[in-house]
Write a protein that holds these residues in place. Structure first.
Motif: not given
Length: 479
Positions: A88, A91, A337, A344
């Protein structure tokens, strides 16, 4: 962000009971143990955040540690498990959100935010509603030309909104003043941002994904067709939002005429624009150009934000100490995050596809006029499981559209409503859409209020889009 005590051990007991019960429950048929266990940690983390078992940063770090140590995303490979648990932090959207806080610091430090806020208050400040509508329609004007609604919220409107709230005596650091004006303007700005995102394909990045996925299933949606379908329910929602929010979550300061008169003098006393304010204006224009024309210039929104921050550091408008001291930015980076990583992971481990298959099996026997609202409701409220619009669209849009078409729903009708829902469902949580952690991170709105008011507006927006919107789409001949 929050001044809550670090650990609430009574609340932790409730979190551990929930997580433990889910953990020891055998995974449903068709779902792996890893997926179910990650789901248990994700739900427990959300529950812990809501009941304030600890600060969000603490819960997030504990969640990351558990996912890595238990190797839930990469069984048998500790190195890969750690990498995925920390994914995260790499990202781009999360960095976009973090940098937005730094840019906001530039508005405040230079005094430009105060100057803009004073101008808004003088022009629109006869009532909180006037300011709320001014901010809402400012977002609407920018929405068609700003493909990143995260950039629109964080780099453009949040600094102005925050400065206005401070100008009315709402100090983010003083919880006693949050409801004076800041909490109301924060939620109003967020909802307006989501409505702008819903109304135009270019209002947010995930809309173009919807357009592509629909085309892959044989449904063509043009920019004009999307905007025409959204304009009536969208404008009605935009007109209703500041007023309805004023009724159910009103600011304490309702008569702002005295503040408006006092602000006129403050605006005059600021004098001429300073060198650093001009540099901030230059940075602001640079950011606007990069965010609006990013696709043509081949500049990603996050890269544009980095360039803008670099300019502010090079010019001396901001220092590295300013960046290090922006605690809300770093706090938001950590908790967002963690949630993005787990969301995900649920998709990667097949939880979302498993759930989609259940929905398809349950809806297959329904006539289209019952299946249509059912598909939309499932798609809308599964947003609780996702920490970004892009992830939600990527995981579920095609599946829900294919299910709907298979049971006889008009393809264009469903494709458009699913597209609008991708933004509208962002009202539900403080992590559901890019602008959410930015505006929540300002610190004006309590988490329970964010979720409670968000659920109310989710119902309102669904009723308007599926009621008035459906009538409008019939007139347009969409179905």
């Amino acid at each position: 962000m929050n001044n809550d005590k670090e650990m609430n051990y009574k609340a932790w007991i409730a979190v551990l009971i929930l997580g433990g019960l889910l953990w020891i429950t055998p995974p449903p048929e068709g779902l792996t143990a890893n997926a179910w266990q990650l789901f248990a940690i994700f739900i427990s983390a959300i529950f812990g955040i809501v009941i304030k078992a600890a600060t969000m940063g603490s819960i997030s770090m504990i969640s990351i540690a558990l996912v890595a140590a238990l190797q839930l995303r990469a069984p048998g490979d500790m190195s890969q498990s750690v990498k995925l648990a920390l994914s995260g932090f790499g990202n781009g959207t999360i960095w976009m959100i973090t940098i937005a806080f730094f840019i906001s610091r530039g508005f405040i430090k230079t005094g430009l935010g105060r100057r803009v806020a004073y101008w808004f208050i003088v022009k629109l400040g006869k009532s909180p509603l006037g300011i709320a509508y001014g901010l809402a329609f400012s977002d609407l004007v920018l929405a068609p030309a700003t493909p990143s609604n995260t950039a629109r919220a964080g780099g453009i409107l949040m600094p102005i909104m925050k400065s206005i709230a401070i100008g009315f005596g709402s100090d983010p650091a003083d919880p006693k003043t949050h409801r004076r004006m800041g909490a109301y303007l924060t939620l109003n700005s967020y909802y307006a941002n989501l409505l702008g995102a819903a109304m135009f394909i270019t209002g947010t990045a995930s809309n173009s994904m919807c357009q592509k996925f629909a085309k892959d299933l044989g449904v063509e949606i043009s920019w004009g067709g999307w905007a025409m379908a959204a304009i009536v329910p969208g404008i009605v929602c935009l007109l209703l939002t500041p007023w309805l929010l004023f009724k159910i979550y009103p600011p304490e300061l309702k008569d702002t005429k005295a503040v408006q008169q006092d602000t006129k003098k403050k605006l005059t006393d600021l004098g001429a624009i300073t060198r650093n304010e001009w540099l901030m204006v230059v940075a602001f224009v640079m950011l606007l150009v990069m965010w609006i024309f990013g696709p043509q210039l081949k500049i990603d929104a996050t890269v544009g934000a980095m360039i803008g921050l670099g300019f502010l550091l090079l010019s001396g408008v901001l220092t590295w100490e300013d960046v290090k001291g922006e605690k809300g930015a770093w706090d938001t980076m950590v908790w967002f995050s963690a949630l993005v990583m787990m969301a995900e992971g649920l998709n990667q481990l097949g939880f979302v596809s498993w759930f989609s298959a259940i929905v398809k099996a349950e809806l297959g026997h329904l006539p289209w006029y019952w299946a249509f609202p059912a598909v939309i409701l499932v798609y809308f409220y599964t947003r609780y499981l996702f920490a970004s619009a892009t992830a939600h669209v990527a995981a579920m849009y095609s599946a829900m559209l294919a299910v709907g078409i298979a049971v006889g729903i008009e393809g264009k009708l469903l494709a458009l409503m699913l597209g609008f829902t991708g933004s509208l469902s962002g009202v539900l949580t403080h992590y559901a859409h890019g602008p959410a952690p930015i505006l929540y991170g300002v610190g004006y709105v309590d988490l329970k209020d964010w979720w409670r008011i968000g659920f109310i507006f989710s119902v309102v927006y669904l009723l308007i889009f599926m009621g008035l919107g459906a009538a409008w789409w019939k007139i347009l001949g969409i179905y």
